[in-house]
Design a protein around this motif. Structure first.
Motif, PDB file in Angstrom:
ATOM      1  N   ILE A  19       0.834  -1.203   0.000  1.00 34.16           N
ATOM      2  CA  ILE A  19       0.000   0.000   0.000  1.00 34.16           C
ATOM      3  C   ILE A  19       0.870   1.254   0.000  1.00 34.16           C
ATOM      4  CG2 ILE A  19      -1.621   1.342   1.409  1.00 34.16           C
ATOM      5  CD1 ILE A  19      -2.892  -1.301   2.244  1.00 34.16           C
ATOM      6  N   ALA A  20       2.000   1.198   0.694  1.00 32.58           N
ATOM      7  CA  ALA A  20       2.878   2.367   0.781  1.00 32.58           C
ATOM      8  C   ALA A  20       3.525   2.712  -0.549  1.00 32.58           C
ATOM      9  CB  ALA A  20       3.961   2.124   1.835  1.00 32.58           C
ATOM     10  N   PHE A  21       3.629   1.728  -1.445  1.00 32.15           N
ATOM     11  CA  PHE A  21       4.213   1.974  -2.766  1.00 32.15           C
ATOM     12  C   PHE A  21       3.100   2.490  -3.681  1.00 32.15           C
ATOM     13  CE2 PHE A  21       5.875   0.313  -6.946  1.00 32.15           C
ATOM     14  CZ  PHE A  21       6.905   1.243  -7.035  1.00 32.15           C
ATOM     15  N   LYS A  22       3.023   3.820  -3.846  1.00 30.47           N
ATOM     16  CA  LYS A  22       1.861   4.468  -4.464  1.00 30.47           C
ATOM     17  C   LYS A  22       1.517   3.953  -5.863  1.00 30.47           C
ATOM     18  CE  LYS A  22       1.022   7.013  -0.918  1.00 30.47           C
ATOM     19  NZ  LYS A  22      -0.144   6.683  -0.068  1.00 30.47           N
ATOM     20  N   PRO A  23       2.496   3.782  -6.770  1.00 30.13           N
ATOM     21  CA  PRO A  23       2.116   3.278  -8.104  1.00 30.13           C
ATOM     22  C   PRO A  23       1.439   1.918  -8.042  1.00 30.13           C
ATOM     23  CG  PRO A  23       4.319   4.208  -8.159  1.00 30.13           C
ATOM     24  CD  PRO A  23       3.937   4.133  -6.712  1.00 30.13           C
ATOM     25  N   LEU A  24       1.965   1.029  -7.187  1.00 31.50           N
ATOM     26  CA  LEU A  24       1.368  -0.297  -7.056  1.00 31.50           C
ATOM     27  C   LEU A  24       0.006  -0.214  -6.377  1.00 31.50           C
ATOM     28  CD1 LEU A  24       1.591  -3.315  -7.455  1.00 31.50           C
ATOM     29  CD2 LEU A  24       2.841  -3.467  -5.284  1.00 31.50           C
ATOM     30  N   TYR A  25      -0.100   0.667  -5.383  1.00 29.78           N
ATOM     31  CA  TYR A  25      -1.374   0.836  -4.698  1.00 29.78           C
ATOM     32  C   TYR A  25      -2.453   1.320  -5.668  1.00 29.78           C
ATOM     33  CZ  TYR A  25      -4.958   2.915  -1.740  1.00 29.78           C
ATOM     34  OH  TYR A  25      -6.162   3.262  -1.175  1.00 29.78           O
ATOM     35  N   SER A  26      -2.085   2.215  -6.579  1.00 33.93           N
ATOM     36  CA  SER A  26      -3.058   2.710  -7.561  1.00 33.93           C
ATOM     37  C   SER A  26      -3.568   1.577  -8.444  1.00 33.93           C
ATOM     38  CB  SER A  26      -2.418   3.806  -8.418  1.00 33.93           C
ATOM     39  OG  SER A  26      -2.067   4.921  -7.624  1.00 33.93           O
ATOM     40  N   LEU A  27      -2.666   0.696  -8.848  1.00 31.29           N
ATOM     41  CA  LEU A  27      -3.070  -0.453  -9.658  1.00 31.29           C
ATOM     42  C   LEU A  27      -3.964  -1.400  -8.862  1.00 31.29           C
ATOM     43  CD1 LEU A  27       0.270  -1.264 -11.536  1.00 31.29           C
ATOM     44  CD2 LEU A  27      -1.812  -0.246 -12.493  1.00 31.29           C
ATOM     45  N   MET A  28      -3.596  -1.624  -7.596  1.00 31.85           N
ATOM     46  CA  MET A  28      -4.415  -2.490  -6.732  1.00 31.85           C
ATOM     47  C   MET A  28      -5.813  -1.914  -6.551  1.00 31.85           C
ATOM     48  SD  MET A  28      -1.502  -3.266  -3.846  1.00 31.85           S
ATOM     49  CE  MET A  28      -2.650  -3.964  -2.665  1.00 31.85           C
ATOM     50  N   LYS A  29      -5.890  -0.605  -6.400  1.00 26.64           N
ATOM     51  CA  LYS A  29      -7.174   0.059  -6.208  1.00 26.64           C
ATOM     52  C   LYS A  29      -8.051  -0.082  -7.454  1.00 26.64           C
ATOM     53  CE  LYS A  29      -7.083   4.531  -5.901  1.00 26.64           C
ATOM     54  NZ  LYS A  29      -6.821   5.880  -5.362  1.00 26.64           N
ATOM     55  N   LEU A  30      -7.462   0.117  -8.619  1.00 27.26           N
ATOM     56  CA  LEU A  30      -8.214  -0.034  -9.871  1.00 27.26           C
ATOM     57  C   LEU A  30      -8.711  -1.457 -10.040  1.00 27.26           C
ATOM     58  CD1 LEU A  30      -6.043   2.105 -12.326  1.00 27.26           C
ATOM     59  CD2 LEU A  30      -8.359   2.628 -11.510  1.00 27.26           C
TER      60      LEU A  30
END
Length: 290
Positions: free
Chosen positions: A41-52
């Motif tokens: 979650i702290a890694f913003k680019p990956l978190y954005s993909l997870m959220k999508l």
């Protein structure tokens, strides 16, 4: 006579409350799994993909249950809701810090058109997930909301004494008006007010209400539920439906204090919210004076 006040609280669960040992999910706390989740979650680019990806799963799941999520969202976003927004918004509102944070995977939290446009579809989806044996979305929603309406009516009649007539209802944290409309339909002779801190949600609620023909049209108020600016002792029922679990402890205390300030003697505060073991746990609180 001497005035005496009492508060009557009833938890309506359909069964005796049960307590058990707390069960912590594997991804929470100080475990290897929780630390991995926190790092992702702290890694913003990956978190954005997870959220999508999560949003897509939620939407597809809802549509498999015959909830036209994308169609409902499109209709809202292509309506005249933007004009309603300008009429209903109070530009002097000061939002608390917690309300300005990302929430429910929306970067702007509840202060966004997408969150407002998707709110009703999300509500229907939650009801179907809570009542999986229901044969339709409508049946699931009627069970969830109908049980809540029955609890309010029965509790108010039992504890309100001579003040059993429900003339004025306030729905704090009304979102896009789903709970407010149920209240207005169950008590058609009452004047209902829906109040929310999001002008986007209120605009969607008001735009839908304008399409309905109701004996007493719902009034929509853009305000903070902790300080509504409404006169004291002015409502027979004050409702908070699925609100408290989304608020920090300080805000919940503020909401409760404001609800009691607004309640008439003999009135009922109706809270329904998520519980650990059930979808919703209605709590009915009567402020009795004799």
């Amino acid at each position: 006579g001497r005035r005496r006040d009492a508060v009557v609280v009833a938890a309506v669960t359909g069964a005796a409350p049960q307590e058990g040992s707390l069960e912590r999910p594997a991804w929470s706390g100080e475990t290897p799994v929780s630390r991995l989740v926190a790092a992702l979650i702290a890694f913003k680019p990956l978190y954005s993909l997870m959220k999508l990806a999560s949003r897509e799963v939620i939407i597809r799941t809802a549509e498999k249950s015959n909830i036209p999520w994308r169609e409902m969202t499109r209709k809202v976003l292509e309506s005249d809701v933007y004009e309603v927004f300008e009429r209903i918004r109070d530009p002097n509102i000061i939002y608390p810090d917690y309300y300005l944070s990302p929430f429910h995977a929306y970067d702007e939290g509840n202060l966004s058109w997408l969150a407002a446009a998707e709110a009703e579809a999300a509500t229907l989806s939650i009801a179907k997930r809570a009542i999986p044996e229901a044969t339709s979305i409508e049946e699931a929603n009627q069970i969830v909301r109908g049980n809540w309406m029955n609890a309010i009516e029965e509790h108010h009649l039992k504890y309100s004494g001579e003040n059993c007539q429900i003339n004025d209802i306030l729905d704090i944290g009304c979102s896009v008006g789903v709970s407010t409309r149920y209240l207005a339909e169950r008590f058609p002779s009452a004047k209902a007010v829906g109040l929310d801190l999001s002008p986007y949600f209120l605009a969607v609620a008001a735009q839908k209400e304008e399409q309905l023909c109701r004996q007493n049209p719902i009034r929509w108020v853009h305000a903070n539920g902790e300080a509504t600016g409404l006169p004291p002792n002015s409502f027979d029922v004050v409702s908070l439906a699925y609100v408290c679990h989304e608020c920090p402890a300080g805000a919940i205390i503020g909401l409760a204090k404001e609800a009691f300030r607004l309640l008439r003697p003999g009135g009922t505060i109706a809270l329904t919210d998520n519980s650990v073991r059930k979808f919703s746990l209605p709590i009915l609180i009567s402020y009795c004076t004799w």
